[in-house]
Design a protein around this motif. Structure first.
Motif, PDB file in Angstrom:
ATOM      1  N   HIS A  64       0.853  -1.186   0.000  1.00  0.00           N
ATOM      2  CA  HIS A  64       0.000   0.000   0.000  1.00  0.00           C
ATOM      3  C   HIS A  64       0.885   1.232   0.000  1.00  0.00           C
ATOM      4  O   HIS A  64       2.099   1.123   0.092  1.00  0.00           O
ATOM      5  CB  HIS A  64      -0.962  -0.012   1.199  1.00  0.00           C
ATOM      6  CG  HIS A  64      -0.364   0.457   2.483  1.00  0.00           C
ATOM      7  ND1 HIS A  64       0.666  -0.190   3.125  1.00  0.00           N
ATOM      8  CD2 HIS A  64      -0.646   1.543   3.232  1.00  0.00           C
ATOM      9  CE1 HIS A  64       0.975   0.472   4.223  1.00  0.00           C
ATOM     10  NE2 HIS A  64       0.215   1.537   4.317  1.00  0.00           N
ATOM     11  N   SER A  65       0.304   2.366  -0.122  1.00  0.00           N
ATOM     12  CA  SER A  65       1.075   3.609  -0.058  1.00  0.00           C
ATOM     13  C   SER A  65       1.178   4.021   1.405  1.00  0.00           C
ATOM     14  O   SER A  65       0.224   4.556   1.966  1.00  0.00           O
ATOM     15  CB  SER A  65       0.380   4.713  -0.856  1.00  0.00           C
ATOM     16  OG  SER A  65       0.326   4.363  -2.209  1.00  0.00           O
ATOM     17  N   PRO A  66       2.317   3.780   2.022  1.00  0.00           N
ATOM     18  CA  PRO A  66       2.433   4.080   3.445  1.00  0.00           C
ATOM     19  C   PRO A  66       2.426   5.587   3.716  1.00  0.00           C
ATOM     20  O   PRO A  66       2.817   6.387   2.867  1.00  0.00           O
ATOM     21  CB  PRO A  66       3.768   3.465   3.843  1.00  0.00           C
ATOM     22  CG  PRO A  66       4.547   3.375   2.587  1.00  0.00           C
ATOM     23  CD  PRO A  66       3.539   3.208   1.486  1.00  0.00           C
ATOM     24  N   SER A  67       1.985   5.928   4.891  1.00  0.00           N
ATOM     25  CA  SER A  67       2.023   7.323   5.327  1.00  0.00           C
ATOM     26  C   SER A  67       3.480   7.763   5.447  1.00  0.00           C
ATOM     27  O   SER A  67       4.399   6.937   5.454  1.00  0.00           O
ATOM     28  CB  SER A  67       1.334   7.468   6.681  1.00  0.00           C
ATOM     29  OG  SER A  67       2.083   6.767   7.669  1.00  0.00           O
ATOM     30  N   ARG A  68       3.687   9.042   5.556  1.00  0.00           N
ATOM     31  CA  ARG A  68       5.037   9.582   5.697  1.00  0.00           C
ATOM     32  C   ARG A  68       5.703   9.015   6.947  1.00  0.00           C
ATOM     33  O   ARG A  68       6.894   8.692   6.936  1.00  0.00           O
ATOM     34  CB  ARG A  68       4.979  11.103   5.767  1.00  0.00           C
ATOM     35  CG  ARG A  68       6.329  11.759   5.740  1.00  0.00           C
ATOM     36  CD  ARG A  68       6.290  13.277   5.678  1.00  0.00           C
ATOM     37  NE  ARG A  68       4.986  13.850   5.461  1.00  0.00           N
ATOM     38  CZ  ARG A  68       4.450  14.832   6.183  1.00  0.00           C
ATOM     39  NH1 ARG A  68       5.124  15.348   7.183  1.00  0.00           N
ATOM     40  NH2 ARG A  68       3.249  15.300   5.918  1.00  0.00           N
TER      41      ARG A  68
END
Length: 79
Positions: A64-68
């Protein structure tokens, strides 16, 4: 707080934690990044478990697109 199951030789404990982090990251990135701590200590374990832990860290980045917050910790840990 169950190290025997978390460090199971098949990596199920690491996978469970990674699944939880991925799910929580969309809801609360700060909590998710805090849960990364056990996986960031992969270098303290024997080679098989190191590999299993690193696989889960890599999966967190790719599934997934991880948070910063999560991205920063995982990338620093894998260097």
């Amino acid at each position: 707080a169950n190290p025997a199951q978390f460090h199971a030789s098949n990596g199920e404990g690491y996978q469970f934690l990674a699944d939880t982090i991925i799910e929580l990251d969309t809801l609360n990135p700060q909590i998710a990044s805090g849960l990364l701590t056990p996986l960031t200590r992969w270098h303290r374990h024997e080679p098989n478990r190191q590999s299993l832990m690193k696989q889960q860290l890599e999966r967190i980045l790719t599934d997934h697109s991880p948070s910063r917050d999560v991205y920063e910790i995982v990338t620093k840990t894998l260097k």
